[in-house]
Scaffold this motif. Structure first.
Motif, mmCIF file in Angstrom:
data_model
loop_
_atom_site.group_PDB
_atom_site.id
_atom_site.type_symbol
_atom_site.label_atom_id
_atom_site.label_comp_id
_atom_site.label_asym_id
_atom_site.label_seq_id
_atom_site.Cartn_x
_atom_site.Cartn_y
_atom_site.Cartn_z
ATOM 1 N N HIS A 36 9.425 17.103 9.519
ATOM 2 C CA HIS A 36 8.078 17.506 9.135
ATOM 3 C C HIS A 36 7.169 17.443 10.369
ATOM 4 O O HIS A 36 7.337 16.556 11.220
ATOM 5 N N PRO A 37 6.204 18.375 10.503
ATOM 6 C CA PRO A 37 5.304 18.356 11.666
ATOM 7 C C PRO A 37 4.603 17.022 11.881
ATOM 8 O O PRO A 37 4.352 16.617 13.016
ATOM 9 N N TRP A 38 4.290 16.287 10.793
ATOM 10 C CA TRP A 38 3.613 14.992 10.949
ATOM 11 C C TRP A 38 4.500 13.965 11.641
ATOM 12 O O TRP A 38 3.990 13.001 12.211
ATOM 13 N N ALA A 39 5.820 14.132 11.572
ATOM 14 C CA ALA A 39 6.725 13.171 12.195
ATOM 15 C C ALA A 39 6.536 13.142 13.706
ATOM 16 O O ALA A 39 6.725 12.108 14.348
ATOM 17 N N ALA A 40 6.147 14.267 14.256
ATOM 18 C CA ALA A 40 5.929 14.346 15.703
ATOM 19 C C ALA A 40 4.464 14.146 16.071
ATOM 20 O O ALA A 40 4.153 13.593 17.126
ATOM 21 N N LYS A 41 3.564 14.615 15.190
ATOM 22 C CA LYS A 41 2.130 14.550 15.498
ATOM 23 C C LYS A 41 1.356 14.052 14.281
ATOM 24 O O LYS A 41 0.822 14.855 13.507
ATOM 25 N N GLU A 42 1.305 12.731 14.126
ATOM 26 C CA GLU A 42 0.588 12.161 12.989
ATOM 27 C C GLU A 42 -0.913 12.434 13.077
ATOM 28 O O GLU A 42 -1.599 12.423 12.054
ATOM 29 N N GLY A 47 12.301 18.354 2.713
ATOM 30 C CA GLY A 47 11.128 19.045 3.244
ATOM 31 C C GLY A 47 10.366 19.826 2.198
ATOM 32 O O GLY A 47 9.508 20.656 2.535
ATOM 33 N N THR A 48 10.669 19.592 0.912
ATOM 34 C CA THR A 48 9.987 20.303 -0.171
ATOM 35 C C THR A 48 8.514 19.916 -0.244
ATOM 36 O O THR A 48 7.673 20.712 -0.665
ATOM 37 N N GLY A 49 8.188 18.703 0.146
ATOM 38 C CA GLY A 49 6.811 18.245 0.096
ATOM 39 C C GLY A 49 6.671 16.871 0.718
ATOM 40 O O GLY A 49 7.597 16.351 1.345
ATOM 41 N N VAL A 50 5.492 16.305 0.517
ATOM 42 C CA VAL A 50 5.166 14.985 1.056
ATOM 43 C C VAL A 50 5.113 14.004 -0.114
ATOM 44 O O VAL A 50 4.283 14.156 -1.017
ATOM 45 N N GLY A 51 6.004 13.019 -0.118
ATOM 46 C CA GLY A 51 6.018 12.032 -1.191
ATOM 47 C C GLY A 51 4.975 10.951 -0.980
ATOM 48 O O GLY A 51 4.632 10.629 0.164
ATOM 49 N N LEU A 52 4.452 10.418 -2.079
ATOM 50 C CA LEU A 52 3.531 9.288 -2.019
ATOM 51 C C LEU A 52 4.187 8.113 -2.744
ATOM 52 O O LEU A 52 4.232 8.081 -3.976
ATOM 53 N N VAL A 53 4.707 7.173 -1.981
ATOM 54 C CA VAL A 53 5.367 5.993 -2.547
ATOM 55 C C VAL A 53 5.051 4.800 -1.646
ATOM 56 O O VAL A 53 4.546 4.959 -0.541
ATOM 57 N N ARG A 67 0.855 -1.184 0.000
ATOM 58 C CA ARG A 67 0.000 0.000 0.000
ATOM 59 C C ARG A 67 0.892 1.236 0.000
ATOM 60 O O ARG A 67 2.010 1.213 0.528
ATOM 61 N N LEU A 68 0.404 2.275 -0.613
ATOM 62 C CA LEU A 68 1.164 3.514 -0.663
ATOM 63 C C LEU A 68 1.145 4.204 0.697
ATOM 64 O O LEU A 68 0.222 4.025 1.493
ATOM 65 N N ALA A 69 2.180 4.991 0.933
ATOM 66 C CA ALA A 69 2.295 5.726 2.193
ATOM 67 C C ALA A 69 2.840 7.121 1.908
ATOM 68 O O ALA A 69 3.407 7.385 0.843
ATOM 69 N N PHE A 70 2.650 8.022 2.861
ATOM 70 C CA PHE A 70 3.301 9.327 2.806
ATOM 71 C C PHE A 70 4.732 9.145 3.305
ATOM 72 O O PHE A 70 4.949 8.504 4.343
ATOM 73 N N VAL A 71 5.719 9.672 2.580
ATOM 74 C CA VAL A 71 7.081 9.712 3.104
ATOM 75 C C VAL A 71 7.464 11.176 3.318
ATOM 76 O O VAL A 71 7.256 12.019 2.444
ATOM 77 N N GLU A 84 -2.654 21.899 3.480
ATOM 78 C CA GLU A 84 -1.454 22.739 3.539
ATOM 79 C C GLU A 84 -0.249 22.078 2.860
ATOM 80 O O GLU A 84 0.778 22.726 2.681
ATOM 81 N N GLN A 85 -0.376 20.813 2.500
ATOM 82 C CA GLN A 85 0.783 20.049 2.031
ATOM 83 C C GLN A 85 0.974 20.133 0.519
ATOM 84 O O GLN A 85 0.021 20.251 -0.243
ATOM 85 N N GLN A 86 2.249 20.089 0.125
ATOM 86 C CA GLN A 86 2.592 19.942 -1.288
ATOM 87 C C GLN A 86 2.919 18.476 -1.523
ATOM 88 O O GLN A 86 3.965 17.972 -1.127
ATOM 89 N N PHE A 87 1.985 17.755 -2.149
ATOM 90 C CA PHE A 87 2.210 16.340 -2.408
ATOM 91 C C PHE A 87 3.101 16.171 -3.639
ATOM 92 O O PHE A 87 2.998 16.928 -4.614
ATOM 93 N N ILE A 88 3.974 15.166 -3.588
ATOM 94 C CA ILE A 88 4.864 14.843 -4.696
ATOM 95 C C ILE A 88 4.517 13.424 -5.132
ATOM 96 O O ILE A 88 4.669 12.479 -4.356
ATOM 97 N N ILE A 89 4.048 13.269 -6.365
ATOM 98 C CA ILE A 89 3.565 11.969 -6.817
ATOM 99 C C ILE A 89 4.279 11.534 -8.089
ATOM 100 O O ILE A 89 4.923 12.340 -8.768
ATOM 101 N N TYR A 90 4.123 10.243 -8.395
ATOM 102 C CA TYR A 90 4.820 9.654 -9.535
ATOM 103 C C TYR A 90 4.141 10.034 -10.845
ATOM 104 O O TYR A 90 2.987 10.432 -10.886
#
Length: 302
Positions: free
Chosen positions: A177-183, A238-244, A168-172, A192-198
């Motif tokens: 990143h703020p989510w690393a401390a508070k998911e 920290g440019t964005g949130v990857g989806l892989v 399954r895909l996940a955010f990397v 607010e996020q800039q998603f980076i996708i394939y």
């Protein structure tokens, strides 16, 4: 009395049905017309039924003939395939194999499979083509590829498909990143996020687009890249949130340069496998490649 099929009779029936003529069938089989005629009359006598309608200008197959013809073609195809397989075995892989796979697998799976495959079949020439699974499956259906290793499309059946692996895909994200401390803040801050996708025109991209459409206009337009490594590097910065998939970033997650955050919902589940022609069984060389793929998928990080 039990009928023992004669291959000459079966080949004659198929040839006459395909050509519509005893003369053309004889030329195709490199025998005389009388030999074809005799074979089929003997066959009809043995089965006690009429297989061909000879009353018109063109020979037609009866309903009984159609039933037998369907079975004959399958038997003859399997025998021809067995001959090819045995010939390939005698020459120990002196052939070629054409395989399609998405770019991600060309980085993570295919190299190890090819290394083992070449050890087993040193005289076999593998051709690897990278691309989107849908496009590769189209080429497989046209006979331009022998195997495709990739994602199973949502509407694809199980004919000619060997399941191998599910993920399954996940955010990397960067560890800063703020989510690393508070998911638990993830859902509230998606917009607010800039998603980076394939890259577009891939099964993974369509999966992501489907998920993004369900959360509507609350997000920014995603940044689309054609390379998984670039997605990971930008996420590290920290440019964005990857989806892989997590296995794509397993090394970075292990060394702490990236964190994986699970994406809510079942839409991000994916199935991977090997596709072959549904019209025939894989050859010995193809079965060997499929087996090596299975071993490689078993060693994938989960």
């Amino acid at each position: 009395m039990e009928w023992v099929p004669d291959l000459r009779q079966l080949r004659a029936l198929v040839a006459v049905a395909e050509e519509g003529s005893f003369t053309l069938a004889a030329k195709k089989l490199f025998v005389t017309q009388s030999a074809v005629s005799h074979s089929l009359r003997t066959l009809e006598e043995q089965l006690n039924c009429r297989l061909l309608d000879r009353s018109g200008k063109k020979v037609a197959v009866t309903s009984e003939g159609e039933l037998l013809l369907h079975r004959c073609k399958r038997v003859l195809h399997e025998l021809d395939q067995a001959t090819c397989d045995l010939d390939g075995l005698r020459r120990w892989g002196q052939t070629r194999i054409r395989v399609g796979a998405p770019h991600s697998l060309c980085h993570f799976i295919i190299p190890s499979v090819l290394r083992e495959f070449r050890d087993c079949f040193p005289r076999c020439e593998p051709h690897i083509e990278a691309g989107d699974t849908d496009a590769l499956l189209d080429r497989l259906s046209k006979g331009e590829l022998d195997l495709v290793v990739g994602l199973k499309p949502k509407n694809h059946g199980n004919d000619g498909y060997r399941p191998m692996f599910s993920d399954r895909l996940a955010f990397v994200i960067s560890p800063f990143h703020p989510w690393a401390a508070k998911e638990d803040q993830m859902v509230e801050t998606l917009g607010e996020q800039q998603f980076i996708i394939y890259s577009k025109a891939t099964e993974t991209h369509r999966l992501i687009e489907s998920w993004l459409s369900k959360i509507g206009g609350r997000i920014k337009a995603p940044l689309v890249l054609g390379d998984m490594q670039a997605i990971k590097e930008m996420a590290k910065l920290g440019t964005g949130v990857g989806l892989v998939a997590s296995w794509v970033a397993a090394k970075e997650i292990a060394d702490g340069t990236l964190r994986a955050v699970e994406i809510p919902g079942p839409e991000m589940n994916r199935d991977w496998g090997v596709f072959h022609s549904s019209q025939r069984e894989p050859s010995l060389v193809e079965e060997a490649f499929i087996g090596l793929c299975e071993m490689a998928f078993e060693n994938m990080p989960r």
